[in-house]
Design a protein around this motif. Structure first.
Motif, PDB file in Angstrom:
ATOM      1  N   SER A   1     -11.908   5.867  -3.189  1.00  0.00           N
ATOM      2  CA  SER A   1     -11.635   5.274  -1.872  1.00  0.00           C
ATOM      3  C   SER A   1     -11.431   3.777  -1.960  1.00  0.00           C
ATOM      4  O   SER A   1     -10.877   3.163  -1.040  1.00  0.00           O
ATOM      5  CB  SER A   1     -12.790   5.583  -0.910  1.00  0.00           C
ATOM      6  OG  SER A   1     -14.002   5.032  -1.408  1.00  0.00           O
ATOM      7  N   GLY A   2     -11.840   3.150  -3.049  1.00  0.00           N
ATOM      8  CA  GLY A   2     -11.625   1.722  -3.217  1.00  0.00           C
ATOM      9  C   GLY A   2     -10.213   1.355  -3.598  1.00  0.00           C
ATOM     10  O   GLY A   2      -9.857   0.167  -3.591  1.00  0.00           O
ATOM     11  N   LEU A   3      -9.387   2.341  -3.975  1.00  0.00           N
ATOM     12  CA  LEU A   3      -7.991   2.076  -4.321  1.00  0.00           C
ATOM     13  C   LEU A   3      -7.142   2.003  -3.068  1.00  0.00           C
ATOM     14  O   LEU A   3      -7.523   2.533  -2.010  1.00  0.00           O
ATOM     15  CB  LEU A   3      -7.471   3.180  -5.249  1.00  0.00           C
ATOM     16  CG  LEU A   3      -8.210   3.376  -6.576  1.00  0.00           C
ATOM     17  CD1 LEU A   3      -7.623   4.573  -7.324  1.00  0.00           C
ATOM     18  CD2 LEU A   3      -8.133   2.130  -7.439  1.00  0.00           C
ATOM     19  N   PRO A   4      -5.965   1.351  -3.126  1.00  0.00           N
ATOM     20  CA  PRO A   4      -5.048   1.366  -1.969  1.00  0.00           C
ATOM     21  C   PRO A   4      -4.620   2.777  -1.622  1.00  0.00           C
ATOM     22  O   PRO A   4      -4.635   3.681  -2.465  1.00  0.00           O
ATOM     23  CB  PRO A   4      -3.866   0.514  -2.456  1.00  0.00           C
ATOM     24  CG  PRO A   4      -4.424  -0.342  -3.544  1.00  0.00           C
ATOM     25  CD  PRO A   4      -5.499   0.467  -4.198  1.00  0.00           C
ATOM     26  N   LEU A   5      -4.250   2.976  -0.364  1.00  0.00           N
ATOM     27  CA  LEU A   5      -3.898   4.321   0.097  1.00  0.00           C
ATOM     28  C   LEU A   5      -2.719   4.899  -0.673  1.00  0.00           C
ATOM     29  O   LEU A   5      -2.677   6.101  -0.954  1.00  0.00           O
ATOM     30  CB  LEU A   5      -3.587   4.281   1.601  1.00  0.00           C
ATOM     31  CG  LEU A   5      -4.759   3.922   2.519  1.00  0.00           C
ATOM     32  CD1 LEU A   5      -4.290   3.832   3.965  1.00  0.00           C
ATOM     33  CD2 LEU A   5      -5.872   4.956   2.386  1.00  0.00           C
ATOM     34  N   LYS A   6      -1.741   4.066  -1.040  1.00  0.00           N
ATOM     35  CA  LYS A   6      -0.573   4.572  -1.750  1.00  0.00           C
ATOM     36  C   LYS A   6      -0.909   5.014  -3.170  1.00  0.00           C
ATOM     37  O   LYS A   6      -0.261   5.895  -3.724  1.00  0.00           O
ATOM     38  CB  LYS A   6       0.515   3.493  -1.789  1.00  0.00           C
ATOM     39  CG  LYS A   6       1.056   3.119  -0.413  1.00  0.00           C
ATOM     40  CD  LYS A   6       2.155   2.077  -0.524  1.00  0.00           C
ATOM     41  CE  LYS A   6       2.715   1.718   0.850  1.00  0.00           C
ATOM     42  NZ  LYS A   6       3.792   0.695   0.755  1.00  0.00           N
ATOM     43  N   LYS A   7      -1.936   4.403  -3.780  1.00  0.00           N
ATOM     44  CA  LYS A   7      -2.281   4.724  -5.162  1.00  0.00           C
ATOM     45  C   LYS A   7      -3.317   5.846  -5.277  1.00  0.00           C
ATOM     46  O   LYS A   7      -3.571   6.323  -6.374  1.00  0.00           O
ATOM     47  CB  LYS A   7      -2.817   3.482  -5.871  1.00  0.00           C
ATOM     48  CG  LYS A   7      -1.768   2.377  -6.030  1.00  0.00           C
ATOM     49  CD  LYS A   7      -2.339   1.216  -6.828  1.00  0.00           C
ATOM     50  CE  LYS A   7      -1.282   0.125  -7.017  1.00  0.00           C
ATOM     51  NZ  LYS A   7      -1.807  -1.018  -7.800  1.00  0.00           N
ATOM     52  N   GLN A   8      -3.932   6.232  -4.174  1.00  0.00           N
ATOM     53  CA  GLN A   8      -4.963   7.264  -4.251  1.00  0.00           C
ATOM     54  C   GLN A   8      -4.379   8.616  -4.655  1.00  0.00           C
ATOM     55  O   GLN A   8      -4.941   9.321  -5.486  1.00  0.00           O
ATOM     56  CB  GLN A   8      -5.686   7.374  -2.908  1.00  0.00           C
ATOM     57  CG  GLN A   8      -6.576   6.193  -2.567  1.00  0.00           C
ATOM     58  CD  GLN A   8      -7.334   6.393  -1.275  1.00  0.00           C
ATOM     59  OE1 GLN A   8      -7.316   7.480  -0.686  1.00  0.00           O
ATOM     60  NE2 GLN A   8      -8.014   5.337  -0.801  1.00  0.00           N
TER      61      GLN A   8
END
Length: 768
Positions: A193-200
């Protein structure tokens, strides 16, 4: 007019067959009630109709489904032991305290910490899910703790990194766990969840592909919020359990509380009180109890206190099954005493198993008489008479010439000399060519280069242990020589060969020649126990375990089948001290390596090879298969390296491990099928001593020694075919070897891995 009568040559046509196969009715009519002998020797099975067969299959499916549901309800329910979960982070970037905090949700259920307040182990009671868990944790760097706790855990919760999954330490830990036997497991990802939404989404796809190598077709769960932690708990509660054979057939216990009560006479001796839930089979108080890393102990009594962590405290009901009370050691059927304890079993001194692990040998038990001088002289005279050979030779042949004539005919010395001359000439030509080619290669490969000096050379040399490097180089050289010239040794010149190899013998065939397994046994074999029939004993023991626990601590010879770990390439020599994980036991011992064959004799391997499975033989307490085996080697820096994995094969002291020694000689003069061989021995007496042993060559010829020539070890030998000058004459000698008695149940704690945080052993203080 006379009627036609058929003659003796009338054609007889075959009767018409109704079909290719006879029906059941026609077969019964032809048999007229007779049954085959094979059918009579077995129990007649009642043949069911199709409707009955379907009904029976439906009943079996229903019984299996009910058994699975009952097992799920039993584990973690109010009538069963808590669901024990081991949390293992596989990457150094994972925050273990954060993961344990998310699992300790007060809204989900009641959390019980230990008295010291350590959050690394806690009990979670969830009445809403009708389940209770006991969570513990261990770091991959503390490898022995992970392996020991995985043996008793119901489920292992692996925490993965969202980018890499696991690091080198986590991968090494997974290799050890897979080799030992992996129970039920669940994969959870922390930090996605700490990653950007596009990279999740991309990170989850890449992680799923990376995880497929180790865990194919497994679902990844998230562990970043309280809601995701609740979903994870539900998955743990409803997951199907995977059984381990070596664990289900034994009784085991994870200690929740430990208390040592010293005696009045000595503070170092006393009674150890262990509280926990007994799993697997039931415990017999008269048997021995094994504590991992400490050894075997006798039990005094088994008590059944009240359950310290009841799922429904107000709705306590007595157990209907008395075996369940002993199995979990914490039931609600308590006695009406002040302490609320119920004594289940007390040890009987007459029936209690002894701590004696080995037999005390009697030195006078195997006394034998030595032959007299008259018997020895008669044996020498008999050998002299039997060694005389009668040959048919031409007239005028001297005794020396007659020795060179074979039984089948005469040989020409001129042809042998010419043949030897041609071979020597060809050898010189090949040697000159090889020298020229090597010179050209050296000229082509050599070139001048300028290499810059490293700034860190001095710092690097300070960390290098020159003595350890020299020892490792010597072991590499020995392993390389063993691969190039297997079992070959040099005959010593300062000691007679008949004295140096006096314990060895020659064999006509290694596979078929007889060898008594009870011959010339070492003194250590008087200290061990042996089974008359290991297979039948194992079956009877496991059958008795179903009724009551049977676990012994007698010492014997264990044979284990292992394979070399691909990640370890250091040479491992036989009789080196290794660390064993065999089932629930952990110990140190010096094993032997031998070939894994179906014969009655097995050749010793001087090194642990990587291209085939080998059998490891060691003195250790009796353990019945199935049981997984892991072999570790302690490095100079204190770390333990996994070198081999496998399983326990048998407990058999009669399995013969034979060491082979190969003596080599070189043809000096060749006369077609006869030759003068030198450099195998260096005196006349040794040639006469080893004369009965058969010879062989590297090119497949077989022969034997005719007689010694001179006093410098030259000998005349005959072979079954033409011998070439570049061939090598070999003599195989064999002797039986035994492992060293170096068993030690104490294993020192290893140094944790560098890239993982060190972790302590799971606390065993009393819990609330």
């Amino acid at each position: 007019m006379a009627a036609h009568r058929p003659g003796p040559l009338k054609q007889q046509n075959k009767a018409h067959k109704g079909g290719r196969h006879r029906g059941r009715g026609s077969a019964q009519r032809d048999g007229k009630g007779r049954l085959a002998l094979k059918t009579l020797s077995k129990k007649v099975r009642k043949e069911l109709s199709r409707v009955d067969q379907r009904h029976r299959a439906s009943q079996l499916r229903k019984q299996k489904k009910e058994a699975v549901l009952a097992e799920k309800r039993q584990l973690g329910g109010k009538d069963g032991p808590p669901h024990q979960v081991l949390v293992v982070p596989l990457h150094s970037r994972i925050s273990l305290p954060e993961a344990m905090r998310l699992l300790q949700d007060r809204d989900t259920g009641t959390v019980h910490l230990n008295e010291s307040g350590n959050t690394q182990s806690f009990m979670l009671l969830c009445p809403r899910l009708k389940h209770r868990w006991f969570f513990t944790s261990a770091r991959p760097g503390d490898l022995h703790t992970v392996l020991d706790m995985a043996k008793v855990a119901d489920t292992i919760l692996f925490l993965l990194d969202p980018l890499e999954g696991w690091d080198s330490t986590g991968d090494y830990c997974l290799s050890c766990l897979f080799a030992q036997g992996l129970p039920t497991y669940t994969l959870a990802v922390q930090g996605i969840s700490g990653l950007p939404l596009k990279k999740q989404i991309d990170a989850r796809k890449k992680l799923s592909k990376a995880v497929e190598k180790r865990f194919p077709h497994d679902k990844l769960l998230l562990l970043d919020t309280q809601q995701e932690a609740g979903m994870l708990l539900r998955q743990l509660a409803n997951q199907k359990q995977q059984h381990l054979a070596f664990r289900d057939r034994r009784a085991y216990l994870f200690a929740h509380a430990v208390d040592f009560v010293p005696s009045e006479e000595n503070n170092l001796v006393g009674t150890l009180k262990i509280s926990g839930y007994v799993r697997g089979q039931t415990v017999n108080v008269n048997r021995l109890l094994h504590i991992v890393g400490h050894g075997d102990f006798q039990m005094k009594q088994i008590d059944a206190p009240g359950d310290p962590f009841p799922l429904n405290p107000r709705g306590i009901k007595p157990q209907k099954d008395p075996d369940m009370a002993m199995e979990i050691c914490a039931t609600d059927t308590v006695d009406d005493t002040e302490e609320g304890l119920k004594v289940l079993m007390r040890a009987d001194p007459d029936r209690q198993e002894s701590l004696q692990a080995e037999v005390i040998p009697d030195p006078m038990e195997g006394e034998q008489t030595w032959p007299t001088e008259e018997e020895l002289s008669e044996a020498k005279d008999f050998l002299k008479e039997s060694s005389k050979v009668v040959k048919k030779v031409p007239k005028g042949t001297s005794s020396y010439q007659a020795e060179w004539i074979l039984d089948g005919g005469s040989q020409s010395g001129r042809e042998g000399d010419e043949y030897e001359y041609d071979d020597m000439e060809r050898e010189d030509f090949m040697e000159e060519e090889s020298q020229d080619e090597s010179g050209e290669e050296e000229e082509e490969e050599c070139e001048t280069m300028t290499v810059g000096e490293s700034v860190h050379d001095d710092l690097y040399d300070e960390k290098v242990d020159e003595e350890a490097e020299a020892k490792m180089l010597e072991k590499y050289k020995q392993e390389r020589l063993e691969e190039m010239f297997p079992d070959e040794v040099d005959t010593p010149r300062d000691v007679a060969a008949r004295i140096r190899f006096q314990k060895y013998r020659g064999l006509k065939s290694f596979r078929t020649s007889p060898w008594d397994p009870k011959e010339n046994l070492p003194q250590d074999y008087a200290r061990i126990f042996q089974f008359q029939n290991f297979t039948n004993t194992r079956k009877s023991i496991f059958k008795e375990i179903e009724e009551k626990e049977v676990e012994g601590a007698e010492m014997s010879v264990l044979n284990m089948v292992v394979r070399r770990n691909p990640g370890n390439t250091e040479p491992v020599k036989a009789k080196e001290e290794l660390i064993f994980h065999c089932g629930f036991r952990r110990f140190r011992a010096s094993p032997l390596f031998s070939q894994h064959t179906a014969a009655d004799k097995h050749k010793l391997q001087r090194f642990l090879t990587a291209d085939m499975a080998l059998v490891v033989t060691v003195y250790a307490p009796i353990t019945f298969p199935p049981a997984s085996v892991l072999l570790f080697k302690q490095k100079s820096n204190g770390m333990h390296s996994l070198i081999a994995t496998g399983h326990l094969m048998s407990v058999d002291p009669d399995r013969m491990v034979i060491k082979r020694v190969v003596l080599s000689g070189h043809p000096f003069k060749i006369f077609t099928k006869m030759a003068v061989v030198r450099y195998m021995f260096f005196n006349r007496e040794d040639v006469l001593w080893f004369k009965p042993v058969e010879l062989r060559t590297k090119w497949g010829r077989r022969g034997h020694i005719k007689e010694p020539l001179g006093t410098h070890g030259h000998m005349k030998c005959s072979f079954d075919g033409k011998l070439k000058s570049q061939d090598t004459v070999l003599m195989n000698l064999y002797k039986r070897v035994f492992p060293k008695w170096t068993y030690d149940p104490y294993v020192p704690e290893p140094v944790p891995w560098v890239n993982s945080e060190s972790s302590s052993v799971v606390p065993q203080e009393s819990m609330e």
